[in-house]
Design a protein around this motif. Structure first.
Motif, short mmCIF file in Angstrom:
data_model
loop_
_atom_site.label_atom_id
_atom_site.label_comp_id
_atom_site.label_asym_id
_atom_site.label_seq_id
_atom_site.Cartn_x
_atom_site.Cartn_y
_atom_site.Cartn_z
N SER A 165 -7.62 -48.08 -25.45
CA SER A 165 -7.99 -47.82 -24.06
C SER A 165 -7.14 -48.73 -23.18
N LEU B 246 -5.75 -48.73 -16.05
CA LEU B 246 -4.80 -48.05 -15.19
C LEU B 246 -4.17 -48.99 -14.16
N TYR C 109 2.69 -42.44 -18.23
CA TYR C 109 2.88 -42.56 -19.66
C TYR C 109 3.72 -41.38 -20.15
N VAL D 178 -4.79 -37.70 -25.15
CA VAL D 178 -4.81 -38.65 -24.03
C VAL D 178 -5.74 -38.10 -22.96
N GLU D 179 -6.66 -38.94 -22.51
CA GLU D 179 -7.61 -38.49 -21.49
C GLU D 179 -8.16 -39.69 -20.73
N VAL D 180 -8.63 -39.43 -19.53
CA VAL D 180 -9.30 -40.48 -18.76
C VAL D 180 -10.69 -40.67 -19.35
N LEU E 87 -7.67 -45.32 -19.50
CA LEU E 87 -7.01 -44.20 -20.15
C LEU E 87 -7.21 -44.36 -21.65
N PHE F 245 -1.46 -40.50 -11.81
CA PHE F 245 -2.83 -40.56 -12.28
C PHE F 245 -3.82 -40.12 -11.22
N GLN G 267 -8.14 -36.79 -10.39
CA GLN G 267 -7.77 -37.74 -11.44
C GLN G 267 -7.02 -36.99 -12.53
N ALA H 235 -4.53 -36.95 -16.17
CA ALA H 235 -4.41 -37.67 -17.44
C ALA H 235 -3.26 -37.09 -18.23
#
Length: 283
Positions: free
Chosen positions: A153, A156, A162, A172-174, A180, A242, A281, A283
């Motif tokens: 993790s 941000l 990235y 990959v996800e918020v 992240l 982001f 948002q 990601a």
């Protein structure tokens, strides 16, 4: 007597001017490092400071790299930990975090590390500022599923974007506000599909949580932090935003994230966004 006073005043002004110039240079000197890449490449193992595997434990790589030709130190500090043994070491030329869960554990374990860079020779009292490009590879998973073995993790804060491979075996996800989450899905070996590259902008520190998810095939995890570009992607896919500000969410005036309006010269000011402005948002 008048001539002597004049000379004294002239010398005073010269000294004052020199001091002002020196002060300006002192202020500007750190700023010259702000936009420069951070290059970390060292074969030496770090100096371990304090009792390890607890909050406050540190690892210090002195003279570990450069910013714009200026030598810098790298320091890792544990800021949070949940079980397990943490070892800081160097793999090839990459600072490495190894996490070995407790033998009796059946739950997930993690360690959060604050990475900091300093001007070498200052006893870590003068922070360096630069633009690190951090590659983390060999994030493992099981059966194509995320959060089954290893993940990280990333805060941000200071992160401009990235890059992953296309296709990638990473998910990959918020995870939540300000974090992240990057998770492996397959058993990997230093391959592009398991590599994520994190781009930072003008930072002196960054925070990463390294997670080990309890699983039936592995008893420990190693996280390699490449800061000199050794690890490369085959077909890079870049995400650089982001947070997106959409000035017209339903595209009633313009498509995409734009807003279109008209301002007649000499008239009262007009709005620069629609009433359905939205922050998204990514990601």
């Amino acid at each position: 007597m008048k001539h002597k006073n004049s000379k004294t005043r002239e010398n005073f002004l010269k000294k004052l001017l020199l001091r002002m110039v020196a002060l300006v240079l002192m202020v500007l000197a750190p700023l010259q490092l702000m936009a420069a890449p951070v290059i970390i490449s060292t074969r030496a193992d770090p100096t371990l400071i304090g009792t390890q595997s607890i909050v406050g434990a540190m690892a210090l790589w002195e003279n570990a790299g450069t910013i714009d030709g200026v030598s810098i130190d790298l320091r890792a500090t544990i800021t949070a930990i949940d079980g397990g043994k943490v070892t800081f070491t160097t793999d090839l030329d990459d600072p490495t975090v190894k996490l070995k869960p407790t033998s009796y554990s059946t739950t997930d374990e993690y360690v959060t590390v604050k990475w900091e860079i300093f001007i070498n020779g200052t006893n870590q009292t003068v922070a360096a500022v630069g633009t690190p490009t951090l590659g983390i590879t060999d994030l493992d998973g099981i059966g194509g599923n995320p959060d089954t073995r290893e993940s990280i993790s990333v805060s941000l804060t200071g992160l401009s974007g990235y890059i992953v491979d296309n296709p990638t075996n990473l998910v990959v996800e918020v995870e939540e506000a300000g974090l992240l989450n990057i998770s492996g899905t397959m058993d990997e070996q230093y391959r592009a599909p398991s590599l994520v590259i994190l781009n930072y902008n003008e930072v002196s520190s960054w925070d990463i949580t390294y997670k080990f998810i309890h699983n039936p095939v592995a008893i420990n995890a190693s996280y390699y932090n490449d800061l000199d570009g050794d690890e490369v992607l085959t077909a890079p896919k870049t995400v650089v935003e982001f947070l997106t500000l959409d000035l017209d969410d339903d595209n009633s005036t313009a498509t995409g994230n734009d807003y279109a309006g008209t301002y007649p010269l000499g008239t009262t000011g007009v709005v620069i966004a629609d009433i359905d402005t939205n922050i998204i948002q990514d990601a």
